[in-house]
Design an enzyme around this catalytic site. Structure first.
Site, PDB file in Angstrom:
ATOM      1  CB  CYS A 167      -0.949  -0.013   1.181  1.00  0.00           C
ATOM      2  SG  CYS A 167      -0.139  -0.323   2.772  1.00  0.00           S
ATOM      3  CG  HIS A 307      -4.180   0.131   4.456  1.00  0.00           C
ATOM      4  ND1 HIS A 307      -3.518  -0.738   3.609  1.00  0.00           N
ATOM      5  CD2 HIS A 307      -5.227   0.611   3.726  1.00  0.00           C
ATOM      6  CE1 HIS A 307      -4.148  -0.789   2.443  1.00  0.00           C
ATOM      7  NE2 HIS A 307      -5.175   0.030   2.490  1.00  0.00           N
ATOM      8  CG  ASN A 323      -8.180   0.908   0.389  1.00  0.00           C
ATOM      9  OD1 ASN A 323      -6.968   0.865   0.572  1.00  0.00           O
ATOM     10  ND2 ASN A 323      -9.012   0.113   1.030  1.00  0.00           N
TER      11      ASN A 323
END
Length: 358
Positions: A167, A307, A323
Site C-alpha cells: 500500500c 495501511h 484505497n
C-alpha cells in the site's frame, strides 16, 4: 458436538469415491449442514462473481463457514442503521486476522523514517511560492465546492494491491503523479508500483512487507518513476530490480511536508495542494465496507499503523479516501471516514505526508 459433526463430515468427504467436483460436493454438504437454499444460492453466485475455487473439500467447507459467518455479521450491521453499509465482496470468505497478515504493513515506524532530507535547500518563501503556482490555484478552485474539496478527478483509478503489503507504493506513487499533473509537469497516468516494490528498498522499505511513503518520494526524486507499462506487470510480488532509473518526477520534488498527528485544519491545509498520503489504523470494518461514512468506534486487531492510503478530499463530516483494493471495493475504490463526532469514534489518521513539486 458441532466440532464432532464437522469432523465426521470431513472424514465422510475424504472416504467418498464419488466423482463430484469440489463445488458439487460443497453444495451437497451445505445441505447436510442445514444451510438453506437461499444462502446456498448466494454463496454459489458469490463464488461465480469473484471467480472463487478451492483446492479441496476441506478448504471449500471452511471458506463456506467463514462466508456464512461474515454474511450474518454484515446483515446484523446493516440492520442497526450505521453510517456505512456493509456488503459481501471478494474478502467475504476470509477473516480479519488472515487478511491483515496478507495485506497490511507490519513495521514499527520512527520519526527518522519520515525524514526527506531536502537536497535543494529551498527556503520557506520558495516553498510558499511553489504552492501558489497559477495552474495549481486554478485546479484548486475547480476542486472546491463550498466547504468541501475533492481531488477525485485528479487521481488515477484504484488498482488492487492483492495479497502484498505494498500500500505504501500505491499511495505514494498515486500522490506523486497527481501532484505532478496538477502542476502541469506530467500527464495523469498510472505509475508502476512494481518498480517501487523492486527498486525502492532500504531499512523501512521492504516491498510486500511494507514501506515508508516518504522513502518512496525520496526514491522518485533521486531516481525517477516509471509508467505502469514501462516495468513488469503488477503481480503482488517483490523481485530483483531490473530498471532502477526512470524519468517521471526525477529532481522535481523540492521537499516533503509531513504532520505526525494531524487535526482537521492541518489535513485541510495539506489538501489545498492536492492529495496526500496517510498512515491509518485499519480495522475489520474495512473488509466489509460497501459505502457511506465509516464511523468505527472499536479497533479490534488494529494495533499498528497498518495501511497507507490517499486522502483526496473532505466534506462537512467526512474525509474522502482512495484505497488500493481496486474499483470493485467500496465506492469505486474509494471510501469515506468520519471527521467529526466523539473522539473515540474518529478513524485513526496518522502521519500524513505529501511532496512539494518544483
Amino acid at each position: 458436538m458441532k466440532r464432532i459433526v464437522l469432523s465426521l463430515l470431513c472424514i465422510g468427504i475424504c472416504l467418498s469415491i464419488s466423482n463430484r467436483s469440489v463445488q458439487e460436493t460443497l453444495i451437497a454438504e451445505m445441505d447436510n449442514e442445514h444451510v438453506n437454499e437461499h444462502d446456498q444460492l448466494i454463496f454459489r453466485n458469490w463464488m461465480l462473481e469473484y471467480g472463487k475455487s478451492y483446492d479441496n473439500d476441506f478448504t471449500a467447507i471452511h471458506r463456506m463457514q467463514i462466508f456464512m459467518r461474515n454474511k450474518k455479521n454484515i446483515e446484523k450491521h446493516n440492520h442497526v442503521g450505521a453510517k456505512y453499509k456493509a456488503k459481501l465482496n471478494e474478502f467475504s470468505d476470509q477473516d480479519y486476522d488472515e487478511l491483515s497478515l496478507k495485506m497490511f504493513m507490519h513495521l514499527d515506524f520512527s520519526d527518522d523514517d519520515f525524514k526527506f532530507g531536502n537536497p535543494h535547500f529551498f527556503s520557506k518563501e520558495d516553498i510558499k511560492e511553489l504552492r501558489n503556482h497559477p495552474i495549481l490555484t486554478q485546479m484548486r478552485e475547480q476542486a472546491r465546492k463550498g466547504d468541501s474539496l475533492d481531488w477525485t478527478k485528479q487521481v488515477t483509478p484504484s488498482r488492487p494491491q492483492g495479497t502484498c503489503g505494498s500500500c505504501w507504493a500505491f499511495s505514494s506513487s498515486d500522490v506523486a503523479i497527481s501532484r505532478l499533473a496538477l502542476k502541469g509537469k506530467e500527464d495523469l497516468t498510472q505509475l508502476s508500483k512494481t518498480h517501487l516494490i523492486d527498486c525502492c528498498v532500504g531499512d523501512k522499505n521492504k516491498g510486500c512487507n511494507g514501506g515508508s511513503p516518504i522513502g518512496a518520494y525520496k526514491f522518485i526524486n533521486e531516481n525517477g518513476a516509471l509508467k505502469e507499462n514501462e516495468y513488469r506487470e503488477y503481480d503482488a510480488t517483490q523481485q530483483e530490480c531490473k530498471k532502477p532509473v526512470g524519468t517521471i518526477g526525477k529532481g522535481q520534488i523540492a521537499d516533503v511536508e509531513k504532520v505526525d498527528d494531524p487535526n482537521f485544519e492541518q489535513i485541510k491545509e495539506a489538501l489545498q495542494d492536492g492529495p496526500v498520503t496517510a498512515l491509518m489504523y485499519a480495522d475489520k470494518s474495512w473488509f466489509e465496507y460497501g459505502g457511506g461514512i465509516i464511523d468505527t468506534c472499536s479497533y479490534v486487531g488494529a494495533k499498528e499503523l497498518s495501511h497507507a492510503v490517499v486522502i483526496v478530499g473532505y466534506g462537512k463530516d467526512h474525509y474522502k479516501v482512495k484505497n488500493s483494493w481496486g474499483p470493485g471495493w467500496g465506492e469505486n475504490g474509494f471510501f469515506q471516514v468520519q471527521r467529526t463526532g466523539a473522539p473515540e469514534c474518529l478513524d485513526k489518521i496518522k502521519k500524513i505526508s505529501y511532496p512539494i513539486i518544483q
